[in-house]
Design an enzyme around this catalytic site. Sequence first.
Site, PDB file in Angstrom:
ATOM      1  CB  THR A  46      32.308  41.832  32.576  1.00  8.64           C
ATOM      2  OG1 THR A  46      31.189  42.698  32.361  1.00  8.64           O
ATOM      3  CG2 THR A  46      31.942  40.786  33.612  1.00  8.64           C
ATOM      4  CB  CYS A  47      37.351  40.505  30.986  1.00 10.77           C
ATOM      5  SG  CYS A  47      36.296  39.502  29.911  1.00 10.77           S
TER       6      CYS A  47
END
Length: 159
Positions: A46-47
Site C-alpha cells: 500500500t505504501c
Amino acid sequence: MVEVGDDAPDFTAPLADGDVSTVTLSDRLDDAPLVLAFFPAAFTSTCTTEMCTFRDRMANFEDIGATVFGISVDTPFALNEFRDQNDLNFPLVSDTNREIVREYGVSMDFEKYGVEEVAKRAVFVVDGSGEVTYAWVSDDPGAEPDYEEVADAAETARA
C-alpha cells in the site's frame, strides 16, 4: 495529534532526494503549500501504491505550486532505493528517530510483527505561514488518502 489550524511542528531530518541531505520544515515554507504524506514503510504494497500515486499526480501538485514530501521511519538510504525503484519524483524524509511521527501524533505499532512506532498513513497540508490547513489520518494501514481532496486542499492553501 496535529489538527487543522495548528502550527505545523517544525523538524529537521535527513532528506532522501537521490542524495542524502537535510530538510527543515520552517526553511521550506517559501515552497508552500507543503504536502506531508506519512507512510508506514517503504517497499510495502500500500505504501508503494500511495507514493506511486503521488508520483503519477505530481503534475497536479506542481501546477498549483505545491511541494510534496513523503515521510517514513525508514533510513534515508532505504528511502533513496525506494525512490529509485519506483521513479519517485519528490523527496522522502527519514524519521528514523521517530520524532516527527510523535510530534504529529501519527505513530502506530504493528504489535503482531513486533514493530513499534511507524507512521500511520496520514497527510497534512501546510501553508506558507506554517499553519496546517488540511489533515487526514487513518488508523487503517491499508487505507489511502483521497488524492483529489489533497490536491484541492493544497490549492486552497496556496491562496
